[in-house]
Scaffold this motif. Structure first.
Motif, PDB file in Angstrom:
ATOM      1  N   SER A   1      42.047  42.518  44.902  1.00 18.03           N
ATOM      2  CA  SER A   1      41.110  41.903  43.973  1.00 18.03           C
ATOM      3  C   SER A   1      40.279  40.817  44.644  1.00 18.03           C
ATOM      4  O   SER A   1      39.329  40.320  44.068  1.00 18.03           O
ATOM      5  CB  SER A   1      41.886  41.301  42.800  1.00 18.03           C
ATOM      6  OG  SER A   1      42.666  40.205  43.251  1.00 18.03           O
TER       7      SER A   1
ATOM      8  N   HIS B   1      41.470  53.509  41.326  1.00 21.54           N
ATOM      9  CA  HIS B   1      42.436  53.478  42.428  1.00 21.54           C
ATOM     10  C   HIS B   1      43.549  54.456  42.110  1.00 21.54           C
ATOM     11  O   HIS B   1      43.880  54.681  40.947  1.00 21.54           O
ATOM     12  CB  HIS B   1      43.012  52.075  42.630  1.00 21.54           C
ATOM     13  CG  HIS B   1      43.620  51.884  43.992  1.00 21.54           C
ATOM     14  ND1 HIS B   1      44.871  52.358  44.326  1.00 21.54           N
ATOM     15  CD2 HIS B   1      43.136  51.280  45.111  1.00 21.54           C
ATOM     16  CE1 HIS B   1      45.135  52.042  45.591  1.00 21.54           C
ATOM     17  NE2 HIS B   1      44.100  51.394  46.090  1.00 21.54           N
TER      18      HIS B   1
ATOM     19  N   ARG C   1      39.781  47.408  36.388  1.00 18.97           N
ATOM     20  CA  ARG C   1      40.391  48.545  37.063  1.00 18.97           C
ATOM     21  C   ARG C   1      40.547  49.712  36.084  1.00 18.97           C
ATOM     22  O   ARG C   1      40.935  49.534  34.927  1.00 18.97           O
ATOM     23  CB  ARG C   1      41.741  48.130  37.650  1.00 18.97           C
ATOM     24  CG  ARG C   1      42.459  49.199  38.455  1.00 18.97           C
ATOM     25  CD  ARG C   1      41.686  49.589  39.717  1.00 18.97           C
ATOM     26  NE  ARG C   1      41.409  48.470  40.597  1.00 18.97           N
ATOM     27  CZ  ARG C   1      42.255  47.999  41.512  1.00 18.97           C
ATOM     28  NH1 ARG C   1      43.457  48.558  41.655  1.00 18.97           N
ATOM     29  NH2 ARG C   1      41.899  46.988  42.282  1.00 18.97           N
TER      30      ARG C   1
ATOM     31  N   ILE D   1      35.001  51.806  43.961  1.00 20.24           N
ATOM     32  CA  ILE D   1      33.960  51.414  43.010  1.00 20.24           C
ATOM     33  C   ILE D   1      32.678  52.084  43.478  1.00 20.24           C
ATOM     34  O   ILE D   1      32.174  51.801  44.560  1.00 20.24           O
ATOM     35  CB  ILE D   1      33.794  49.881  42.950  1.00 20.24           C
ATOM     36  CG1 ILE D   1      35.093  49.235  42.464  1.00 20.24           C
ATOM     37  CG2 ILE D   1      32.635  49.506  42.025  1.00 20.24           C
ATOM     38  CD1 ILE D   1      35.073  47.721  42.467  1.00 20.24           C
TER      39      ILE D   1
ATOM     40  N   SER E   1      36.349  43.606  38.753  1.00 22.30           N
ATOM     41  CA  SER E   1      35.437  43.472  39.886  1.00 22.30           C
ATOM     42  C   SER E   1      34.012  43.301  39.377  1.00 22.30           C
ATOM     43  O   SER E   1      33.618  43.906  38.372  1.00 22.30           O
ATOM     44  CB  SER E   1      35.508  44.708  40.787  1.00 22.30           C
ATOM     45  OG  SER E   1      36.792  44.856  41.347  1.00 22.30           O
TER      46      SER E   1
ATOM     47  N   VAL F   1      30.262  44.140  39.757  1.00 22.66           N
ATOM     48  CA  VAL F   1      29.433  45.188  40.344  1.00 22.66           C
ATOM     49  C   VAL F   1      27.971  44.806  40.136  1.00 22.66           C
ATOM     50  O   VAL F   1      27.545  44.540  39.017  1.00 22.66           O
ATOM     51  CB  VAL F   1      29.723  46.559  39.707  1.00 22.66           C
ATOM     52  CG1 VAL F   1      28.886  47.640  40.383  1.00 22.66           C
ATOM     53  CG2 VAL F   1      31.212  46.887  39.796  1.00 22.66           C
TER      54      VAL F   1
ATOM     55  N   ASN G   1      41.046  47.988  48.778  1.00 24.69           N
ATOM     56  CA  ASN G   1      40.078  47.904  47.691  1.00 24.69           C
ATOM     57  C   ASN G   1      40.032  49.209  46.904  1.00 24.69           C
ATOM     58  O   ASN G   1      40.340  50.277  47.430  1.00 24.69           O
ATOM     59  CB  ASN G   1      38.688  47.594  48.247  1.00 24.69           C
ATOM     60  CG  ASN G   1      38.582  46.179  48.778  1.00 24.69           C
ATOM     61  OD1 ASN G   1      39.227  45.266  48.267  1.00 24.69           O
ATOM     62  ND2 ASN G   1      37.784  45.991  49.804  1.00 24.69           N
TER      63      ASN G   1
ATOM     64  N   TRP H   1      32.357  53.520  38.119  1.00 25.76           N
ATOM     65  CA  TRP H   1      33.791  53.484  37.861  1.00 25.76           C
ATOM     66  C   TRP H   1      34.496  52.540  38.830  1.00 25.76           C
ATOM     67  O   TRP H   1      33.991  52.230  39.903  1.00 25.76           O
ATOM     68  CB  TRP H   1      34.400  54.886  37.982  1.00 25.76           C
ATOM     69  CG  TRP H   1      34.174  55.522  39.325  1.00 25.76           C
ATOM     70  CD1 TRP H   1      34.919  55.374  40.457  1.00 25.76           C
ATOM     71  CD2 TRP H   1      33.081  56.382  39.691  1.00 25.76           C
ATOM     72  NE1 TRP H   1      34.377  56.087  41.490  1.00 25.76           N
ATOM     73  CE2 TRP H   1      33.249  56.718  41.054  1.00 25.76           C
ATOM     74  CE3 TRP H   1      31.983  56.899  39.000  1.00 25.76           C
ATOM     75  CZ2 TRP H   1      32.359  57.544  41.725  1.00 25.76           C
ATOM     76  CZ3 TRP H   1      31.104  57.727  39.670  1.00 25.76           C
ATOM     77  CH2 TRP H   1      31.301  58.045  41.017  1.00 25.76           C
ATOM     78  N   ASN H   2      35.674  52.108  38.414  1.00 20.89           N
ATOM     79  CA  ASN H   2      36.548  51.269  39.240  1.00 20.89           C
ATOM     80  C   ASN H   2      37.901  51.973  39.273  1.00 20.89           C
ATOM     81  O   ASN H   2      38.736  51.799  38.387  1.00 20.89           O
ATOM     82  CB  ASN H   2      36.671  49.872  38.626  1.00 20.89           C
ATOM     83  CG  ASN H   2      37.542  48.938  39.452  1.00 20.89           C
ATOM     84  OD1 ASN H   2      38.315  49.362  40.309  1.00 20.89           O
ATOM     85  ND2 ASN H   2      37.443  47.643  39.179  1.00 20.89           N
TER      86      ASN H   2
ATOM     87  N   SER I   1      39.052  57.446  34.496  1.00 15.87           N
ATOM     88  CA  SER I   1      38.386  57.005  35.722  1.00 15.87           C
ATOM     89  C   SER I   1      38.529  58.045  36.825  1.00 15.87           C
ATOM     90  O   SER I   1      37.606  58.265  37.617  1.00 15.87           O
ATOM     91  CB  SER I   1      38.947  55.649  36.181  1.00 15.87           C
ATOM     92  OG  SER I   1      40.328  55.727  36.471  1.00 15.87           O
TER      93      SER I   1
END
Length: 567
Positions: free
Chosen positions: A24, A468, A557, A449, A478, A480, A446, A465-466, A357
């Motif tokens: 983050s 993981h 996220r 994104i 985050s 953007v 990270n 999108w974010n 996501s």
């Protein structure tokens, strides 16, 4: 030993949360630049394809409701693929099972055709402006070379191979099979009209490189020749394809796909004796592979993209077929829609925003992989529908639960607002591009994104999108920073739609209600409203200077934003 295990677990958890803290701690906002003048090609609605195992859910209460919602979110007709359209049975349904009784025989072995249930299924699609992606299968009991046992009684937690019963075997009479196919296509023309049936896609079987086909590769090829010949005899302009193999990146799957394509190109046709077979489009499947790692679901988008990449590479290696449409007949985060979260903990991603996501990020990479190989990607089937009369949010891979939409369906609503031409998203300064996600998945410090963007004559749409692979939501949002250049207007109307832990998310509301398994009518009404796509902010007009503007978005996220600029 127990102390050592406890210490190891504690070290891992502390390390993991340190990893997430570092994840983050990005230096400043993530900057994404979009140039409206750099067109990449049509924004094909490759997402407007759905499929499911249980065909009899189609005309049930929640099935009809969901099909109506899917049809209404798309600006083009949605194609629907279902298993078991020729399976023997009185329309009985269960997990991974369905039947239509389309073909039986009398005591003398004469065919009896009954299209009542098949018509009921296809009528449901046609009434909503949808179109069948008509799967020709599976084997009727009267034609199966090994009819007993015929029906399976699978349930989550049971061995998956138990499903492969008499319906999965080759026919004992290929000519009778061909006549069945011919009669089905002929009946479809009589019921729906030649022009409509010409717009459908007909395909043979499902995943014949694994247990769904209990014959050999050569027996599948023989069945394909008889099937394609029958389809074309009934309607020469019909679109026929295959072979719906799964996992092209697997060695044996690649061998099956190439053997099939070699036969279609230059093999001796089992019916005509001539060289080659009809092939109007090519199909294969691609799946991810999630697992649970120390209490967290860890997705594996890379596994799915490697299957897609290999499938594209194989098709592109045949000059005769490179131009043909490709349909990824099942394209999903893993392989069993009917496997619930309770029995398969890695499926815990399905109810919340992680599935959403993942869908946004993976579909964007499908476009990019098709560009990379120069192939004609027509569609990617999401194998996720609904499961009638099951517990609320049971963790099946579905779009809705008991008639209430899950967050993932709202990503498709977002895609439905993206038309025209895809435009370039500059990824040079981003942590991930489609090659890195394919090769490594999203396992770095990270998150992924990123964005996909499109434009029409009077609008620009940007999905961000974010994502993981690790499903941990306890990390800060985050920032953007979106810069859009060459906007052909002095003023735009901005709409910002959002899927996150609060918005467009029925699952979060259901948990706040106490996870009721018998919600009241008032609760159901609230859940239905929460399941729709919602605006993140009020619409606003913005002045544009020199064709350029910058927008900042705080994106949590596993959240997705769709920002539209209308002018």
């Amino acid at each position: 030993m127990l102390i050592n295990k406890f210490i190891f677990k504690a070290i891992f958890v502390l390390g993991f949360f340190f990893f997430q803290f570092e994840a983050s701690a990005q230096d400043g906002p993530v900057e994404i630049q979009i140039d409206a003048n750099e067109e990449l090609g049509p924004m094909k609605p490759i997402w407007a394809w759905w499929g499911y195992d249980e065909p009899n859910y189609t005309y049930m209460k929640d099935g009809k409701k969901l099909l109506s919602e899917i049809a209404s979110l798309s600006p083009v007709p949605v194609f629907v693929r279902a298993h078991s359209l020729l399976v023997t049975g009185e329309g009985t349904h269960a997990l991974k099972w369905g039947s239509t009784n389309a073909y039986t025989e009398d005591e003398h072995g004469n065919p009896i055709y009954d299209w009542t249930i098949v018509d009921k299924i296809f009528d449901t699609y046609i009434e909503r402006g949808m179109k069948p992606f008509a799967q020709i299968g599976f084997m009727p009991k009267a034609l199966s070379s090994k009819p007993e046992p015929y029906r399976h009684y699978w349930k989550p937690g049971a061995a998956y191979n138990n499903i492969y019963t008499g319906w999965a075997y080759p026919p004992k009479d290929y000519k009778k099979w061909a006549e069945l196919v011919y009669q089905w296509v002929k009946h479809s023309i009589e019921r729906y009209g030649k022009e409509d049936v010409e717009s459908w896609y007909w395909e043979l079987w499902n995943e014949p490189n694994i247990g769904y086909w209990q014959g050999t590769t050569e027996e599948y090829i023989k069945l394909y020749d008889y099937t394609a010949d029958a389809v074309k005899r009934a309607l020469p302009t019909a679109k026929m394809g295959g072979p719906e193999v799964t996992g092209p990146a697997w060695d044996k799957s690649e061998e099956f796909l190439r053997t099939f394509l070699d036969h279609v190109k230059s093999g001796k046709n089992y019916v005509t004796g001539k060289t080659g077979s009809p092939l109007d489009f090519i199909t294969f499947h691609a799946k991810g592979s999630p697992k649970v790692v120390d209490g967290f679901v860890q997705m594996n988008m890379g596994a799915q993209l490697r299957d897609i990449s290999k499938g594209f590479e194989i098709v592109a290696s045949y000059p005769e077929f490179k131009h043909l449409p490709i349909i990824i007949g099942e394209s999903d985060p893993e392989g069993c829609a009917a496997c619930s979260e309770a029995d398969y903990p890695h499926n815990a991603y399905r109810n919340g925003t992680m599935y959403a996501s993942y869908t946004a990020a993976s579909f964007s990479r499908k476009y990019e992989l098709a560009d990379h190989y120069g192939v004609n990607l027509l569609g990617a089937v999401t194998w996720g529908f609904e499961f009638e009369n099951q517990p609320w949010y049971a963790g099946f891979r579905d779009m809705a639960t008991n008639g209430v939409d899950k967050p993932v369906l709202n990503v498709f609503r977002m895609f439905g607002l993206m038309e025209g031409q895809r435009i370039k998203v500059n990824q040079e300064n981003l942590d991930y591009n489609f090659i890195k996600v394919r090769d490594e998945s999203v396992r770095g410090v990270n998150p992924d994104i990123n964005a996909i963007a499109s434009k029409t004559n009077n609008s620009i749409a940007i999905m961000v999108w974010n994502y993981h692979d690790i499903n941990d939501l306890d990390v800060p949002a985050s920032t953007v920073k979106l810069t859009i250049d060459n906007i052909p207007a002095n003023k735009v109307l901005i709409n910002h739609f959002r899927v996150d832990q609060e918005l467009s998310n029925s699952y979060t509301l259901w948990k706040k209600m106490g996870s009721p398994q018998n919600p009241s009518p008032e609760q159901i009404q609230s859940l239905e409203k929460a399941g729709h796509l919602h605006l993140f902010t009020s619409p606003e007009w913005k002045n544009i200077g020199k064709g350029k503007t910058t927008l900042e978005v705080e994106l949590p996220r596993q959240a997705i934003s769709l920002i539209t600029l209308s002018y």
